[in-house]
Design an enzyme around this catalytic site. Structure first.
Site, mmCIF file in Angstrom:
data_model
loop_
_atom_site.group_PDB
_atom_site.id
_atom_site.type_symbol
_atom_site.label_atom_id
_atom_site.label_comp_id
_atom_site.label_asym_id
_atom_site.label_seq_id
_atom_site.Cartn_x
_atom_site.Cartn_y
_atom_site.Cartn_z
ATOM 1 N N HIS A 162 -3.592 -3.135 -8.450
ATOM 2 C CA HIS A 162 -4.895 -3.637 -8.023
ATOM 3 C C HIS A 162 -5.908 -3.545 -9.164
ATOM 4 C CE1 HIS A 162 -7.928 -3.701 -4.411
ATOM 5 N NE2 HIS A 162 -7.856 -4.851 -5.035
ATOM 6 N N GLU A 172 0.843 -1.193 0.000
ATOM 7 C CA GLU A 172 0.000 0.000 0.000
ATOM 8 C C GLU A 172 0.883 1.250 0.000
ATOM 9 O OE1 GLU A 172 -3.243 0.557 -0.036
ATOM 10 O OE2 GLU A 172 -4.223 -1.345 0.487
ATOM 11 N N ASP A 174 -6.683 1.643 -8.380
ATOM 12 C CA ASP A 174 -5.360 1.915 -7.813
ATOM 13 C C ASP A 174 -4.310 0.960 -8.392
ATOM 14 O OD1 ASP A 174 -7.007 0.079 -6.218
ATOM 15 O OD2 ASP A 174 -5.338 -0.045 -4.827
#
Length: 239
Positions: free
Chosen positions: A143, A105, A153
């Protein structure tokens, strides 16, 4: 509460990591080893805000790493464990992407450029991940690649070309003999949908974020190059 820190070998670098373990993880199903990486953005205001969500047992989400805009790396789930970052989706023949991947992330709101320090840290982290697990550049995806139409994303501001130059991703050059776009998309790995509009949006988000209009010859030429050089399963047995 911070649980400690340490170093991890990342190519020629030693990158210091802060450990803040998330409860949202478990064993990789089928005892598989990670063979891909999925890159996300948090779509949140700050890394501390994202950290709270990723470590909240009620959220049911996590990732192996969270990288702040200043380059700080937070290790949340051990790489050998299954983090809960990918959700519903598919890449190649795999629907349980969580069991096959390492999730990263990036603290970013989805609209802002990714900071240089953050991209530097990502590159160094990927050096080590690829070395430890023998992950090929074509197996590092976004993603949005595995969930066309549901996720966008790491988004249009993410610099995939930079990662490709560093050996952490792939980048296309136009094929002289473009083939059918949908067929080549599936051959490269985009198997989560057969909806041509969603496939085109997902492809352009990563490889042609400036492009508009209907499917064109350039789209077909670029995906043909990728599919021919990096078929998701060269044996073709997954199809």
């Amino acid at each position: 509460m911070w649980l400690g820190s340490g170093t991890v070998q990342t190519g020629c670098w030693q990158l210091k990591l802060t450990t803040h373990l998330s409860p949202n993880c478990g064993p990789r199903r089928g005892n598989v080893l990670p063979d891909m990486v999925v890159i996300h953005y948090t779509a949140m205001f700050s890394a501390p805000a994202a950290l709270r969500v990723l470590c909240d047992p009620t959220s049911q989400v996590s990732a192996h790493y969270l990288i702040a805009s200043d380059g700080e790396i937070l290790s949340l789930v051990p790489e050998a464990m299954r983090a809960w970052h990918a959700g519903v989706g598919k890449w190649g023949k795999f629907t349980d992407v969580n069991s096959h991947s390492i999730g990263i992330e990036l603290a970013n709101d989805g609209f802002s450029p990714f900071a240089a320090a953050q991209m530097d840290a990502l590159s160094q982290l990927l050096d080590g991940i690829q070395t430890r697990w023998a992950i090929k550049p074509e197996r590092i995806i976004g993603h949005s690649d595995m969930t066309p139409g549901r996720k966008i994303d790491p988004g249009s501001r993410f610099d995939w070309r930079r990662l490709a130059r560093q050996g952490h991703s792939v980048w296309p050059t136009p094929s002289a003999h473009p083939a059918d776009f949908a067929t080549m998309m599936a051959r490269f790995g985009y198997t989560a949908t057969t909806d041509l509009d969603l496939l085109l949006k997902s492809f352009r988000l990563r490889f042609r974020p400036w492009a508009t209009g209907p499917l064109d010859d350039t789209d077909a030429a670029l995906i043909t190059d990728l599919a021919n050089r990096f078929p998701v399963d060269p044996s073709g047995t997954w199809a």
